[in-house]
Design a protein around this motif. Sequence first.
Motif, PDB file in Angstrom:
ATOM      1  N   ALA A 389      11.468   0.542 -19.808  1.00 30.61           N
ATOM      2  CA  ALA A 389      10.216   1.010 -19.207  1.00 30.61           C
ATOM      3  C   ALA A 389       9.354  -0.157 -18.762  1.00 30.61           C
ATOM      4  O   ALA A 389       8.794  -0.148 -17.657  1.00 30.61           O
ATOM      5  CB  ALA A 389       9.458   1.880 -20.209  1.00 30.61           C
ATOM      6  N   ALA A 390       9.239  -1.177 -19.620  1.00 34.64           N
ATOM      7  CA  ALA A 390       8.430  -2.346 -19.262  1.00 34.64           C
ATOM      8  C   ALA A 390       9.025  -3.085 -18.077  1.00 34.64           C
ATOM      9  O   ALA A 390       8.301  -3.537 -17.177  1.00 34.64           O
ATOM     10  CB  ALA A 390       8.309  -3.280 -20.462  1.00 34.64           C
ATOM     11  N   GLU A 391      10.347  -3.220 -18.063  1.00 37.95           N
ATOM     12  CA  GLU A 391      11.020  -3.897 -16.955  1.00 37.95           C
ATOM     13  C   GLU A 391      10.792  -3.160 -15.645  1.00 37.95           C
ATOM     14  O   GLU A 391      10.443  -3.753 -14.620  1.00 37.95           O
ATOM     15  CB  GLU A 391      12.513  -4.011 -17.256  1.00 37.95           C
ATOM     16  N   THR A 392      10.985  -1.841 -15.687  1.00 34.06           N
ATOM     17  CA  THR A 392      10.826  -1.034 -14.479  1.00 34.06           C
ATOM     18  C   THR A 392       9.385  -1.079 -13.976  1.00 34.06           C
ATOM     19  O   THR A 392       9.126  -1.202 -12.779  1.00 34.06           O
ATOM     20  CB  THR A 392      11.242   0.420 -14.770  1.00 34.06           C
ATOM     21  N   LEU A 393       8.441  -0.955 -14.919  1.00 40.18           N
ATOM     22  CA  LEU A 393       7.036  -1.001 -14.540  1.00 40.18           C
ATOM     23  C   LEU A 393       6.671  -2.362 -13.949  1.00 40.18           C
ATOM     24  O   LEU A 393       5.922  -2.450 -12.967  1.00 40.18           O
ATOM     25  CB  LEU A 393       6.161  -0.706 -15.760  1.00 40.18           C
ATOM     26  N   ALA A 394       7.215  -3.431 -14.543  1.00 37.14           N
ATOM     27  CA  ALA A 394       6.905  -4.771 -14.050  1.00 37.14           C
ATOM     28  C   ALA A 394       7.409  -4.966 -12.626  1.00 37.14           C
ATOM     29  O   ALA A 394       6.705  -5.523 -11.780  1.00 37.14           O
ATOM     30  CB  ALA A 394       7.497  -5.820 -14.983  1.00 37.14           C
ATOM     31  N   PHE A 395       8.631  -4.521 -12.347  1.00 33.93           N
ATOM     32  CA  PHE A 395       9.151  -4.653 -10.988  1.00 33.93           C
ATOM     33  C   PHE A 395       8.330  -3.818 -10.009  1.00 33.93           C
ATOM     34  O   PHE A 395       8.085  -4.236  -8.869  1.00 33.93           O
ATOM     35  CB  PHE A 395      10.625  -4.250 -10.944  1.00 33.93           C
ATOM     36  N   ALA A 396       7.907  -2.616 -10.449  1.00 35.98           N
ATOM     37  CA  ALA A 396       7.058  -1.794  -9.588  1.00 35.98           C
ATOM     38  C   ALA A 396       5.705  -2.448  -9.363  1.00 35.98           C
ATOM     39  O   ALA A 396       5.171  -2.443  -8.249  1.00 35.98           O
ATOM     40  CB  ALA A 396       6.880  -0.416 -10.211  1.00 35.98           C
ATOM     41  N   LEU A 397       5.146  -3.021 -10.417  1.00 42.80           N
ATOM     42  CA  LEU A 397       3.881  -3.736 -10.276  1.00 42.80           C
ATOM     43  C   LEU A 397       4.020  -4.921  -9.338  1.00 42.80           C
ATOM     44  O   LEU A 397       3.083  -5.265  -8.607  1.00 42.80           O
ATOM     45  CB  LEU A 397       3.395  -4.213 -11.646  1.00 42.80           C
ATOM     46  N   GLY A 398       5.207  -5.556  -9.359  1.00 42.96           N
ATOM     47  CA  GLY A 398       5.442  -6.669  -8.443  1.00 42.96           C
ATOM     48  C   GLY A 398       5.310  -6.238  -6.998  1.00 42.96           C
ATOM     49  O   GLY A 398       4.638  -6.901  -6.194  1.00 42.96           O
ATOM     50  N   ALA A 399       5.941  -5.095  -6.677  1.00 36.20           N
ATOM     51  CA  ALA A 399       5.814  -4.568  -5.313  1.00 36.20           C
ATOM     52  C   ALA A 399       4.377  -4.156  -5.016  1.00 36.20           C
ATOM     53  O   ALA A 399       3.855  -4.406  -3.923  1.00 36.20           O
ATOM     54  CB  ALA A 399       6.765  -3.391  -5.125  1.00 36.20           C
ATOM     55  N   GLY A 400       3.730  -3.518  -6.002  1.00 33.97           N
ATOM     56  CA  GLY A 400       2.341  -3.116  -5.809  1.00 33.97           C
ATOM     57  C   GLY A 400       1.412  -4.303  -5.649  1.00 33.97           C
ATOM     58  O   GLY A 400       0.476  -4.280  -4.837  1.00 33.97           O
ATOM     59  N   LEU A 401       1.668  -5.355  -6.418  1.00 33.32           N
ATOM     60  CA  LEU A 401       0.859  -6.563  -6.329  1.00 33.32           C
ATOM     61  C   LEU A 401       1.009  -7.228  -4.965  1.00 33.32           C
ATOM     62  O   LEU A 401       0.032  -7.681  -4.355  1.00 33.32           O
ATOM     63  CB  LEU A 401       1.263  -7.525  -7.445  1.00 33.32           C
ATOM     64  N   PHE A 402       2.249  -7.264  -4.465  1.00 33.23           N
ATOM     65  CA  PHE A 402       2.472  -7.844  -3.152  1.00 33.23           C
ATOM     66  C   PHE A 402       1.802  -6.988  -2.074  1.00 33.23           C
ATOM     67  O   PHE A 402       1.211  -7.522  -1.122  1.00 33.23           O
ATOM     68  CB  PHE A 402       3.969  -7.985  -2.877  1.00 33.23           C
ATOM     69  N   ALA A 403       1.904  -5.666  -2.207  1.00 30.75           N
ATOM     70  CA  ALA A 403       1.248  -4.780  -1.244  1.00 30.75           C
ATOM     71  C   ALA A 403      -0.266  -4.960  -1.263  1.00 30.75           C
ATOM     72  O   ALA A 403      -0.921  -4.948  -0.215  1.00 30.75           O
ATOM     73  CB  ALA A 403       1.607  -3.321  -1.547  1.00 30.75           C
ATOM     74  N   LEU A 404      -0.833  -5.130  -2.457  1.00 31.21           N
ATOM     75  CA  LEU A 404      -2.281  -5.366  -2.563  1.00 31.21           C
ATOM     76  C   LEU A 404      -2.675  -6.663  -1.868  1.00 31.21           C
ATOM     77  O   LEU A 404      -3.697  -6.720  -1.161  1.00 31.21           O
ATOM     78  CB  LEU A 404      -2.684  -5.420  -4.043  1.00 31.21           C
TER      79      LEU A 404
END
Length: 463
Positions: A389-404
């Motif tokens: 869960a943490a790994e998946t969330l982190a990768f998703a946050l990575g995409a979200g962070l780049f989009a931001l």
Amino acid sequence: MSESPPSAAAPEGPGCDSGRPAPAGPLPRSVRIGYGLGSLGTGTFGTVPGLILLYYLTNVLAVPAAWAGVAVFLPKAWDVLINPLVGAAADRSRVQGGSRRPFLLAGALSLPPLFALVFVAPPVRGAGAAVYVGVLFTLAATAYAVFQVPYVTMPAEMTEDAVERGRVLGWRVGFLGVAILLSGALAPAIAHAEGDSAGGYRLMGVTVAALLAAGMLGAWYFTGRAPVVTRSEAEPTLRSQLAAARDNEPFRYLLGMWALQALAAGTMLAGAQYFATYTIGAAAAVTPLFACMIGPLVLMMPVWNRLTRARGVKYAQWCASSLFAAGASVLFLTPWTGPALGYAAVAVVGIAYAGLQLLPLTMLADTLAVDALRTGRRRAATFTGLWTAAETLAFALGAGLFALLLAITGFRSSDASRQVEQPAAALTGVTVGMSLLPALLTVTSLWLLHRYREEQPAVSGTT
């Protein structure tokens, strides 16, 4: 529930799983290889959406960067809830004498078609496209959790021998490298073959879905002969699972370190296509760029293993993390030095990433073994559910962070029929998001690695 005593023999024949414990010893080669096949699925699903989905939304479906970030992030954030629940359900199934393999089969049958549908968007653009992709991607993420959480747990139940467990993980990481390299090179090549058209992305979705099915169904089939030497004990609620993690200090620091490093990798993965298009100057450059990053993955595994045996896994992880941060930092100079330095810096990142894929898994397996010895309880699925869960969330946050970052710097979205000129601030944002931001995240993770207490009963190796 206490650990069951080993039985005299393992289940016979592929495709059958009696669920009875089996004696410890070398695993059949077909089980090692068959288990590794599952990484064709996990590696592909972990790579392709992170590499291509954000760009698909902003540059093909004309979704504004902020909306695109939400559409990519929320489905993965859902995994924070669903992964521990899947882990608990798989634990209960195992404790009651059932098998983990039905979970593998359910995920293998549902994820491929759902993944293909993500890239078969109806003729809508903007917010409507974001909603469609977000819903389908949420369903795909759920199917992935059903497969991934039990899959990650299985090596801890196949054998209690650290060296044998390392061999199993070696096959898993080897296939993971193949999956990342193959899918990461193939998906953009197919998608860009017709100039970023919707048809190209549809064909890519179907092709990648076939790769997902091959790996996931292969893992389900060939682990039919896998022995069972231990059984995990289920934590019945998310609250109790979080409490178990809170009480395990080495796991907390290890999980935090890996989450930050996965966030760094996820940010770079989301930025790769933009970096190729706007910094190097060619959308198709993402394929050689990705090859430079992932190409060293399999080749460098023996090097990181030798360093682990010589100096310990924590020291090897420190070296890999530092090298990753250094390579990412140098990447920032690409707009002024030209593509050659960019490719070289990405290759350095790839050498480090080989270690970042292998070494945290080794530390996780060792940490779970120590927890079982310390508490007398088998909670592998509980911890791996939280880890995934943490790994998946982190990768998703990575995409979200780049989009931001794209949204803040004024990136302009478009559809496949037209290209727009980007402001200078957005071009700088692309470069920073691909280089300095991942480097900073990785450097921060070193503090957590420093706090991690290395207590494994033995150093695991791979073959």
